[in-house]
Design a protein around this motif. Structure first.
Motif, PDB file in Angstrom:
ATOM      1  N   ARG A  37      -3.843   4.225  -7.802  1.00  0.00           N
ATOM      2  CA  ARG A  37      -3.872   3.050  -6.925  1.00  0.00           C
ATOM      3  C   ARG A  37      -4.381   3.473  -5.562  1.00  0.00           C
ATOM      4  O   ARG A  37      -4.128   4.596  -5.116  1.00  0.00           O
ATOM      5  CB  ARG A  37      -2.456   2.483  -6.812  1.00  0.00           C
ATOM      6  CG  ARG A  37      -2.312   1.261  -5.931  1.00  0.00           C
ATOM      7  CD  ARG A  37      -0.921   0.664  -6.135  1.00  0.00           C
ATOM      8  NE  ARG A  37       0.080   1.709  -6.032  1.00  0.00           N
ATOM      9  CZ  ARG A  37       1.067   1.724  -5.135  1.00  0.00           C
ATOM     10  NH1 ARG A  37       1.221   0.748  -4.275  1.00  0.00           N
ATOM     11  NH2 ARG A  37       1.923   2.718  -5.093  1.00  0.00           N
ATOM     12  N   ILE A  41      -4.039  -0.079   5.062  1.00  0.00           N
ATOM     13  CA  ILE A  41      -3.263  -0.804   6.078  1.00  0.00           C
ATOM     14  C   ILE A  41      -4.152  -0.939   7.309  1.00  0.00           C
ATOM     15  O   ILE A  41      -4.731   0.057   7.764  1.00  0.00           O
ATOM     16  CB  ILE A  41      -1.967  -0.030   6.392  1.00  0.00           C
ATOM     17  CG1 ILE A  41      -1.091   0.042   5.136  1.00  0.00           C
ATOM     18  CG2 ILE A  41      -1.204  -0.663   7.546  1.00  0.00           C
ATOM     19  CD1 ILE A  41       0.052   1.015   5.235  1.00  0.00           C
ATOM     20  N   ARG A  50       4.942   1.047   9.988  1.00  0.00           N
ATOM     21  CA  ARG A  50       4.836   0.804   8.539  1.00  0.00           C
ATOM     22  C   ARG A  50       5.566   1.925   7.797  1.00  0.00           C
ATOM     23  O   ARG A  50       5.777   2.997   8.352  1.00  0.00           O
ATOM     24  CB  ARG A  50       3.362   0.773   8.095  1.00  0.00           C
ATOM     25  CG  ARG A  50       2.520  -0.303   8.736  1.00  0.00           C
ATOM     26  CD  ARG A  50       2.981  -1.701   8.414  1.00  0.00           C
ATOM     27  NE  ARG A  50       3.225  -1.937   7.015  1.00  0.00           N
ATOM     28  CZ  ARG A  50       2.726  -2.965   6.323  1.00  0.00           C
ATOM     29  NH1 ARG A  50       1.914  -3.820   6.908  1.00  0.00           N
ATOM     30  NH2 ARG A  50       3.044  -3.140   5.051  1.00  0.00           N
ATOM     31  N   TYR A 118       2.067   0.235  -8.419  1.00  0.00           N
ATOM     32  CA  TYR A 118       3.157  -0.259  -7.572  1.00  0.00           C
ATOM     33  C   TYR A 118       4.381  -0.554  -8.426  1.00  0.00           C
ATOM     34  O   TYR A 118       4.319  -1.378  -9.342  1.00  0.00           O
ATOM     35  CB  TYR A 118       2.706  -1.534  -6.831  1.00  0.00           C
ATOM     36  CG  TYR A 118       3.824  -2.160  -6.050  1.00  0.00           C
ATOM     37  CD1 TYR A 118       4.305  -1.559  -4.901  1.00  0.00           C
ATOM     38  CD2 TYR A 118       4.416  -3.345  -6.482  1.00  0.00           C
ATOM     39  CE1 TYR A 118       5.350  -2.124  -4.182  1.00  0.00           C
ATOM     40  CE2 TYR A 118       5.461  -3.912  -5.773  1.00  0.00           C
ATOM     41  CZ  TYR A 118       5.921  -3.291  -4.637  1.00  0.00           C
ATOM     42  OH  TYR A 118       6.952  -3.852  -3.934  1.00  0.00           O
TER      43      TYR A 118
HETATM   44  P1  TYD Z   1       5.432  -1.748   1.698  1.00  0.00           P
HETATM   45  O1  TYD Z   1       5.080  -0.624   0.774  1.00  0.00           O
HETATM   46  O2  TYD Z   1       6.873  -1.999   1.962  1.00  0.00           O
HETATM   47  O3  TYD Z   1       4.677  -1.556   3.081  1.00  0.00           O
HETATM   48  P2  TYD Z   1       4.806  -0.367   4.129  1.00  0.00           P
HETATM   49  O4  TYD Z   1       5.546   0.736   3.452  1.00  0.00           O
HETATM   50  O5  TYD Z   1       3.416   0.003   4.458  1.00  0.00           O
HETATM   51  O6  TYD Z   1       5.487  -0.887   5.335  1.00  0.00           O
HETATM   52  O7  TYD Z   1       4.729  -3.039   1.130  1.00  0.00           O
HETATM   53  C1  TYD Z   1       4.714  -4.262   1.838  1.00  0.00           C
HETATM   54  C2  TYD Z   1       4.693  -5.399   0.817  1.00  0.00           C
HETATM   55  O8  TYD Z   1       3.533  -5.316   0.003  1.00  0.00           O
HETATM   56  C3  TYD Z   1       5.886  -5.392  -0.121  1.00  0.00           C
HETATM   57  O9  TYD Z   1       6.305  -6.718  -0.308  1.00  0.00           O
HETATM   58  C4  TYD Z   1       5.342  -4.850  -1.425  1.00  0.00           C
HETATM   59  C5  TYD Z   1       3.881  -5.249  -1.380  1.00  0.00           C
HETATM   60  N1  TYD Z   1       2.988  -4.253  -2.045  1.00  0.00           N
HETATM   61  C6  TYD Z   1       2.455  -4.563  -3.283  1.00  0.00           C
HETATM   62  O10 TYD Z   1       2.674  -5.654  -3.853  1.00  0.00           O
HETATM   63  N2  TYD Z   1       1.628  -3.638  -3.885  1.00  0.00           N
HETATM   64  C7  TYD Z   1       1.355  -2.449  -3.315  1.00  0.00           C
HETATM   65  O11 TYD Z   1       0.589  -1.628  -3.888  1.00  0.00           O
HETATM   66  C8  TYD Z   1       1.934  -2.127  -2.025  1.00  0.00           C
HETATM   67  C9  TYD Z   1       1.675  -0.813  -1.343  1.00  0.00           C
HETATM   68  C10 TYD Z   1       2.751  -3.074  -1.444  1.00  0.00           C
END
Ligand code: TYD
Length: 138
Positions: A37, A41, A50, A118
Motif C-alpha cells: 500500500r 499526507i 499526524r 489497511y
Molecule cells: P490514520 O492512519 O489514523 O492517520 P494518521 O495516522 O496519519 O493521523 O488514518 C486517518 C483515517 O484514514 C482513518 O479514519 C483511517 C483512514 N485510512 C484508511 O481508510 N486507509 C488507509 O490506508 C489509511 C492510512 C487511513
C-alpha cells in the motif's frame, strides 16, 4: 537490538541530471518488505500532528517528497526525532514502534510505503497499551 535501533534513515539511489533529479525505491532492495500500500499526507495545516499510534504488523518507509516534517518515534523506553527534508531519504520504521509526524512545512508531502493493506486492528492507539505490549516483547 532495541526497537528504536532498527529504524534506518536510508539514502536512496539518485540520478542527478541538469533536467531534474530522479530518485528510486525498489521493494526488497532499499526497503526490506514488499509494498502492499502507498498513501500520502498533504495539505496539513500548520501545527497539526499526524500519526500518534503504533502498528502491530505494518512496516513502513516514510519519504518527504516535498517540504519538511519531523517523525517522532518511541519504542516504549527511548524516543528519537528524525527530520525529513530531502526527497532522496527514506525513513524505514519496523513494526511495533510508536510514531508521530509533526512540524509540517507549508506544501509538505509525506509519502508512506506500507508492508500491509489497511487493517484497523493493526493500530495501537492507546499509549499505555503500547508501553505494556512493548515491555512484554523485550
Ligand atoms: P490514520 O492512519 O489514523 O492517520 P494518521 O495516522 O496519519 O493521523 O488514518 C486517518 C483515517 O484514514 C482513518 O479514519 C483511517 C483512514 N485510512 C484508511 O481508510 N486507509 C488507509 O490506508 C489509511 C492510512 C487511513
Amino acid at each position: 537490538m532495541k526497537g528504536i535501533e532498527k529504524i534506518k534513515l536510508i539514502e536512496l539511489p539518485t540520478i542527478p541530471d541538469l533536467r531534474g533529479n530522479l530518485s528510486i525505491v525498489e521493494e526488497m532492495d532499499e526497503i526490506p518488505f514488499k509494498i502492499e500500500r502507498v498513501y500520502w499526507i498533504y495539505d496539513v495545516p500548520g501545527g497539526q500532528v499526524r500519526g500518534g499510534h503504533a502498528f502491530r504488523k505494518q512496516q513502513e518507509m516514510i519519504i518527504a517528497l516535498s517540504g519538511s516534517f519531523d517523525v517522532f518515534v518511541d519504542d516504549g523506553t527511548t524516543q528519537k526525532t528524525f527530520s525529513l527534508n530531502r526527497s532522496y531519504y527514506g525513513l524505514y520504521i519496523p513494526a511495533g514502534l510508536w510514531r508521530q509526524m509533526q512540524n509540517f512545512s507549508t506544501n509538505s508531502l509525506a509519502m508512506v510505503l506500507s508492508s500491509t493493506h489497511y487493517y484497523v486492528e493493526d493500530y495501537i492507539r492507546d499509549y499505555n497499551e503500547f508501553v505494556t505490549l512493548s515491555m512484554n516483547h523485550e
